[in-house]
Write a protein that holds these residues in place. Structure first.
Motif, mmCIF file in Angstrom:
data_model
loop_
_atom_site.group_PDB
_atom_site.id
_atom_site.type_symbol
_atom_site.label_atom_id
_atom_site.label_comp_id
_atom_site.label_asym_id
_atom_site.label_seq_id
_atom_site.Cartn_x
_atom_site.Cartn_y
_atom_site.Cartn_z
ATOM 1 N N VAL A 1 0.839 -1.196 0.000
ATOM 2 C CA VAL A 1 0.000 0.000 0.000
ATOM 3 C C VAL A 1 0.874 1.246 0.000
ATOM 4 O O VAL A 1 1.808 1.358 0.799
ATOM 5 C CB VAL A 1 -0.927 0.020 1.237
ATOM 6 N N ALA A 2 0.549 2.161 -0.896
ATOM 7 C CA ALA A 2 1.165 3.485 -0.896
ATOM 8 C C ALA A 2 0.039 4.494 -0.714
ATOM 9 O O ALA A 2 -0.748 4.719 -1.634
ATOM 10 C CB ALA A 2 1.925 3.739 -2.198
ATOM 11 N N SER A 3 -0.070 5.069 0.474
ATOM 12 C CA SER A 3 -1.177 5.972 0.778
ATOM 13 C C SER A 3 -0.882 6.716 2.061
ATOM 14 O O SER A 3 -0.188 6.202 2.952
ATOM 15 C CB SER A 3 -2.479 5.174 0.934
ATOM 16 N N ASP A 4 -1.432 7.929 2.168
ATOM 17 C CA ASP A 4 -1.344 8.640 3.441
ATOM 18 C C ASP A 4 -2.522 8.288 4.341
ATOM 19 O O ASP A 4 -2.641 8.814 5.447
ATOM 20 C CB ASP A 4 -1.297 10.153 3.208
ATOM 21 N N GLY A 5 -3.372 7.384 3.875
ATOM 22 C CA GLY A 5 -4.502 6.973 4.689
ATOM 23 C C GLY A 5 -4.196 5.835 5.632
ATOM 24 O O GLY A 5 -5.056 5.425 6.403
ATOM 25 N N ILE A 6 -2.977 5.313 5.594
ATOM 26 C CA ILE A 6 -2.567 4.223 6.476
ATOM 27 C C ILE A 6 -1.236 4.606 7.104
ATOM 28 O O ILE A 6 -0.430 5.315 6.495
ATOM 29 C CB ILE A 6 -2.450 2.895 5.686
ATOM 30 N N THR A 7 -1.021 4.179 8.325
ATOM 31 C CA THR A 7 0.217 4.525 9.020
ATOM 32 C C THR A 7 1.386 3.767 8.400
ATOM 33 O O THR A 7 1.424 2.535 8.400
ATOM 34 C CB THR A 7 0.110 4.178 10.514
ATOM 35 N N ILE A 8 2.331 4.534 7.853
ATOM 36 C CA ILE A 8 3.522 3.970 7.227
ATOM 37 C C ILE A 8 4.732 4.419 8.037
ATOM 38 O O ILE A 8 4.815 5.590 8.421
ATOM 39 C CB ILE A 8 3.649 4.441 5.766
ATOM 40 N N PRO A 9 5.669 3.530 8.368
ATOM 41 C CA PRO A 9 6.862 3.935 9.127
ATOM 42 C C PRO A 9 7.555 5.124 8.481
ATOM 43 O O PRO A 9 7.547 5.292 7.258
ATOM 44 C CB PRO A 9 7.739 2.678 9.089
ATOM 45 N N ALA A 10 8.144 5.956 9.326
ATOM 46 C CA ALA A 10 8.790 7.186 8.864
ATOM 47 C C ALA A 10 9.812 6.890 7.778
ATOM 48 O O ALA A 10 10.565 5.929 7.845
ATOM 49 C CB ALA A 10 9.461 7.891 10.045
ATOM 50 N N ALA A 11 9.804 7.759 6.762
ATOM 51 C CA ALA A 11 10.753 7.726 5.636
ATOM 52 C C ALA A 11 10.498 6.576 4.673
ATOM 53 O O ALA A 11 11.233 6.399 3.733
ATOM 54 C CB ALA A 11 12.192 7.682 6.121
ATOM 55 N N GLN A 12 9.451 5.783 4.899
ATOM 56 C CA GLN A 12 9.100 4.738 3.948
ATOM 57 C C GLN A 12 7.952 5.224 3.075
ATOM 58 O O GLN A 12 7.139 6.056 3.494
ATOM 59 C CB GLN A 12 8.706 3.452 4.674
ATOM 60 N N ALA A 13 7.895 4.705 1.858
ATOM 61 C CA ALA A 13 6.875 5.139 0.912
ATOM 62 C C ALA A 13 5.738 4.134 0.789
ATOM 63 O O ALA A 13 4.761 4.399 0.091
ATOM 64 C CB ALA A 13 7.500 5.374 -0.460
ATOM 65 N N SER A 14 5.843 2.989 1.450
ATOM 66 C CA SER A 14 4.810 1.965 1.327
ATOM 67 C C SER A 14 4.842 1.069 2.555
ATOM 68 O O SER A 14 5.763 1.133 3.377
ATOM 69 C CB SER A 14 5.027 1.126 0.060
ATOM 70 N N ILE A 15 3.825 0.232 2.638
ATOM 71 C CA ILE A 15 3.749 -0.741 3.725
ATOM 72 C C ILE A 15 3.086 -2.002 3.181
ATOM 73 O O ILE A 15 2.215 -1.924 2.311
ATOM 74 C CB ILE A 15 2.961 -0.187 4.936
ATOM 75 N N THR A 16 3.522 -3.153 3.666
ATOM 76 C CA THR A 16 2.954 -4.436 3.247
ATOM 77 C C THR A 16 1.912 -4.881 4.269
ATOM 78 O O THR A 16 2.180 -4.878 5.475
ATOM 79 C CB THR A 16 4.051 -5.502 3.099
ATOM 80 N N VAL A 17 0.738 -5.250 3.784
ATOM 81 C CA VAL A 17 -0.392 -5.605 4.654
ATOM 82 C C VAL A 17 -0.925 -6.971 4.240
ATOM 83 O O VAL A 17 -1.097 -7.245 3.044
ATOM 84 C CB VAL A 17 -1.519 -4.554 4.563
ATOM 85 N N ARG A 18 -1.173 -7.807 5.213
ATOM 86 C CA ARG A 18 -1.859 -9.084 4.986
ATOM 87 C C ARG A 18 -3.329 -8.875 5.340
ATOM 88 O O ARG A 18 -3.681 -8.733 6.510
ATOM 89 C CB ARG A 18 -1.238 -10.182 5.833
ATOM 90 N N THR A 19 -4.182 -8.799 4.332
ATOM 91 C CA THR A 19 -5.576 -8.421 4.549
ATOM 92 C C THR A 19 -6.393 -9.589 5.100
ATOM 93 O O THR A 19 -6.105 -10.760 4.832
ATOM 94 C CB THR A 19 -6.214 -7.935 3.237
ATOM 95 N N HIS A 20 -7.420 -9.231 5.871
ATOM 96 C CA HIS A 20 -8.372 -10.241 6.342
ATOM 97 C C HIS A 20 -9.215 -10.734 5.163
ATOM 98 O O HIS A 20 -9.681 -9.932 4.346
ATOM 99 C CB HIS A 20 -9.308 -9.644 7.394
ATOM 100 N N TYR A 21 -9.397 -12.036 5.084
ATOM 101 C CA TYR A 21 -10.236 -12.584 4.024
ATOM 102 C C TYR A 21 -11.659 -12.757 4.541
ATOM 103 O O TYR A 21 -11.888 -13.381 5.580
ATOM 104 C CB TYR A 21 -9.694 -13.924 3.540
ATOM 105 N N ILE A 22 -12.622 -12.183 3.816
ATOM 106 C CA ILE A 22 -14.038 -12.324 4.143
ATOM 107 C C ILE A 22 -14.696 -13.030 2.968
ATOM 108 O O ILE A 22 -14.775 -12.476 1.860
ATOM 109 C CB ILE A 22 -14.695 -10.954 4.386
ATOM 110 N N ASP A 23 -15.151 -14.261 3.173
ATOM 111 C CA ASP A 23 -15.740 -15.006 2.061
ATOM 112 C C ASP A 23 -17.098 -14.430 1.688
ATOM 113 O O ASP A 23 -17.661 -13.579 2.390
ATOM 114 C CB ASP A 23 -15.846 -16.493 2.399
ATOM 115 N N THR A 24 -17.652 -14.910 0.580
ATOM 116 C CA THR A 24 -18.877 -14.321 0.037
ATOM 117 C C THR A 24 -20.053 -14.483 0.977
ATOM 118 O O THR A 24 -20.852 -13.543 1.158
ATOM 119 C CB THR A 24 -19.194 -14.970 -1.330
ATOM 120 N N ASP A 25 -20.189 -15.643 1.598
ATOM 121 C CA ASP A 25 -21.321 -15.860 2.514
ATOM 122 C C ASP A 25 -21.235 -14.941 3.720
ATOM 123 O O ASP A 25 -22.239 -14.354 4.152
ATOM 124 C CB ASP A 25 -21.366 -17.323 2.959
ATOM 125 N N THR A 26 -20.028 -14.813 4.277
ATOM 126 C CA THR A 26 -19.850 -13.925 5.427
ATOM 127 C C THR A 26 -20.049 -12.470 5.016
ATOM 128 O O THR A 26 -20.606 -11.668 5.782
ATOM 129 C CB THR A 26 -18.452 -14.116 6.033
#
Length: 707
Positions: A572-597
């Motif tokens: 992710v490259a965005s100012d909407g998520i907390t990114i460590p200082a001086a870094q331009a991106s952050i790696t996120v492992r997203t929660h999986y929500i299946d179709t039924d849920t």
């Protein structure tokens, strides 16, 4: 006669002939004496070879070598510690390390410490020169005081007991105690001399074992094959030394054993560790970043388990090293699933999207941010995008208009939640998606032209599989293509207009697309997104398209994610998520929500709303029935505020009703018997009245009423 001849078989080694049916025993008994030693020698060689190459022999050899090397290593480490404690070699080593790293202030500080150490050592040595005569004086004084004290004690005891023999009793007791100590020492000395060396050997073995001084080949099979060894400073320094960067290797060699001076503290960071490495002068951070795979292998990790980013400090790289196999373990369920009372706030809230590599929650702000998410097919793009929409749907003020150009039901749960839902991959669906965006542009322009200070509910336009729209060959009646990336493209221009001005009036565009190229994701569109997200990609050039040059140059590497294995992992490259200082991106492992849920969560969002009618196609602005459309947006409610009716009409058909005001609404209803009226002091429209009007209307009125 020839039929009775028995063939002979000649041994090429010994030159002897054998008959069929001969056994080794009969041959050995019949063999000449000169042949038997050769055979015995061959059998011996085969036996030795089998013994040497057997797994038991190799295991025993490893056992002996391992524990012997533990002792040798422990001896070396203990001797080095003793040498460092007695000499200034530690200080000299740290001075060399600081100079090699270009940190001359630190080198000066270590030089001052070395000077103080040498001065203190000189004082100790001068004291040792006077120690013998001081010791003689101390012994003399101590002996005199002890004997005098004992005699004085004896005199006191003699007076108390009225017996002169008590005068020497304390001295005799001391002499007896000394004799007992000597006797005990004589008994203990023999075993101590015997056991002492073995205890010393055991202590050296323990030091070597703790420091793992045995080479990897001598370790047991389980430890030898274990790729998840703990990360220590020596392992990191060795991995950096063996990267193949000549200036780095030379600097570490110059530092000696103090190469760890380059390292900051190794910190636990989620499912791994994190360490900052200050590179020596002459070594650039780009050189280390370019050797990520080799560094990972030197650390006994896979490439995807090592991330290299650039912190604020100059000439410094930050290494995040995962525990072996940790990234293959799933993360926990989404809070949207576990917390049924959760609600959202578009302006101040943040979506619980997943976890970063440190194991901390990754919270995403969606306030006034255009969003682009891209990646290869079947990597979890739709699920990641849908998870954000599901959270935002829990804010009942947010309106959704959705076009799913894949059309396999991934967004079905938004039926009854979104005011527009287009699902399908054909050109007709692209045309409807384009008209949905153009209606969003009309709504945006209406809001921009509203009186200053006006506020509007958020409108989020979602286009999943947007590459289908950009690649669409359909051409409208006005000769303008729907797809493409030119100024004549209707979809492209609608997206550009929303990117340019939509944020100011809370009209947002979210797009999901596959396998980005300049053709299916034009440069101006991808650069208009405030939040850029990428799953696994095939090449670095695609990563630059997805996230931008700045993020990739700063260490973002979605092209190094494993296709099929790192599903749902995004960069992710965005100012909407907390990114460590001086870094331009952050790696996120997203929660999986299946179709039924997801359908269950969507039902919770629907319960927060009332009267949402989903249009499955975008109505033609030139063919509409205002009275029928008003009845449609009233839904099942008995009465609805006129302002709410206007908002629902704009959502239903932005082209026709996007610019309507109360005057337009009143003009259509005047004289019909369903005019707006006051209820509790506010203007409303009654459903029953309008239904009666439409029921009693002649069949041709609908055509004449269309405007």
């Amino acid at each position: 006669m020839t039929d009775n001849v028995v063939p002979l078989f000649k041994d090429p080694t010994t030159g002897t002939s054998t008959m069929p049916g001969d056994t080794p025993e009969t041959l050995a008994a019949a063999a000449p004496d000169a042949v038997r030693p050769v055979r015995r020698w061959k059998r011996t060689v085969r036996g030795l070879r089998a013994a040497v190459t057997s797994e038991r022999t190799r295991t025993a050899a490893r056992l002996v070598a391992r524990h012997g090397l533990y002792v040798l290593g422990g001896t070396r480490i203990t001797a080095k510690r003793a040498w460092d404690g007695r000499t200034g070699s530690r200080y000299e080593r740290m001075i060399r390390a600081a100079e090699a790293a270009g940190n001359f202030e630190e080198a000066k500080e270590w030089e001052d410490r070395l000077t103080r150490f040498r001065a203190a050592r000189h004082h100790r040595r001068m004291d040792l020169l006077k120690a013998p005569q001081d010791a003689v004086k101390s012994v003399a004084y101590g002996s005199g005081l002890t004997i005098g004290g004992l005699l004085l004690l004896g005199i006191v005891l003699a007076i108390a007991n009225k017996d002169a023999s008590w005068i020497l009793a304390p001295v005799n007791a001391l002499i007896g105690a000394i004799a007992a100590i000597v006797q005990i020492g004589t008994v203990v000395w023999g075993p101590a001399v015997t056991i002492g060396p073995w205890l010393a050997l055991l202590a050296l073995w323990q030091v070597g074992r703790q420091r793992q001084t045995a080479p990897r080949w001598a370790l047991p099979a389980q430890q030898r094959d274990d790729a998840g060894a703990p990360i220590t400073p020596s392992i990191v320094v060795t991995a950096l030394r063996d990267l193949g960067i000549a200036p780095l290797r030379g600097a570490i060699k110059e530092m000696g054993d103090a190469g760890a001076a380059m390292l900051g503290p190794i910190r636990i960071a989620g499912c791994g560790v994190e360490v900052d490495v200050t590179l020596p002068s002459g070594v650039s951070t780009a050189e280390v970043q370019g050797r990520r795979r080799k560094l990972a292998e030197n650390l006994a990790r896979h490439e995807h388990e090592v991330f290299i980013t650039l912190p604020t400090a100059a000439r410094t790289v930050r290494l995040w090293i995962a525990d072996s196999g940790a990234l293959d373990e799933p993360i926990g369920p989404s809070p949207l699933v576990t917390d049924e009372t959760m609600t959202a706030n578009y302006r101040t809230g943040k979506a619980p999207w997943g976890q970063d590599l440190r194991g901390d929650g990754a919270l995403m702000s969606l306030y006034q941010r255009m969003l682009l998410i891209t990646g290869l097919s079947n990597q979890g793009k739709t699920a990641a995008l849908r998870a954000l929409a599901l959270w935002l749907a829990l804010d009942k003020t947010v309106e959704f208009r959705i076009a799913d150009l894949k059309g396999v039901g991934d967004w079905d749960m938004f039926d009854g939640l979104a005011t527009t839902l287009v699902q399908g991959p054909t050109d007709d669906h692209v045309i409807q998606a384009t008209e949905m965006l153009e209606a969003g542009v009309a709504e945006m322009e209406r809001r921009i032209q509203a009186p200053p200070g006006s506020t509007f509910p958020p409108l989020v336009l979602v286009v999943d599989e947007a590459q289908v729209a950009f690649m669409c060959p359909a051409v409208g009646a006005d000769k303008r293509p729907y797809g493409g990336s030119k100024a004549t493209s209707r979809y492209f221009m609608a997206a550009r207009k929303i990117h340019n001005q939509g944020r100011a009036v809370d009209v947002l565009l979210w797009e999901g697309t596959q396998d980005p190229t300049d053709q299916n994701l034009p440069k101006l569109v991808r650069e208009g997104a405030h939040t850029r997200v990428s799953l696994a990609l095939g090449t670095e050039s695609q990563a630059r398209m997805a996230l931008g040059d700045k993020a990739v140059d700063g260490g973002a590497a979605p092209h190094l994610l494993r296709q099929g294995l790192d599903k749902g992992t995004v960069v992710v490259a965005s100012d909407g998520i907390t990114i460590p200082a001086a870094q331009a991106s952050i790696t996120v492992r997203t929660h999986y929500i299946d179709t039924d849920t997801a359908a269950v969560i969507a039902n919770r969002a629907k319960a927060l709303r009332s009267g949402v009618v989903t249009a499955h196609t975008v109505p033609d602005a030139e063919e509409h029935d205002p009275l029928a459309d008003i009845l449609t947006v009233l839904g099942t409610e008995a009465r609805v505020l006129t302002q709410e009716v206007l908002k629902r009409l704009a959502a239903l058909n932005g082209k026709a009703y996007g610019r309507w005001s109360f005057i337009d609404l009143k003009r259509v209803l005047d004289g019909t018997g369903a005019e707006p009226y006051k209820s509790d002091g506010r203007m409303v429209i009654g459903r029953d009245r309008l239904a009666r009007v439409l029921a009693n209307r002649p069949d041709d009125d609908s055509a004449s009423a269309a405007e």
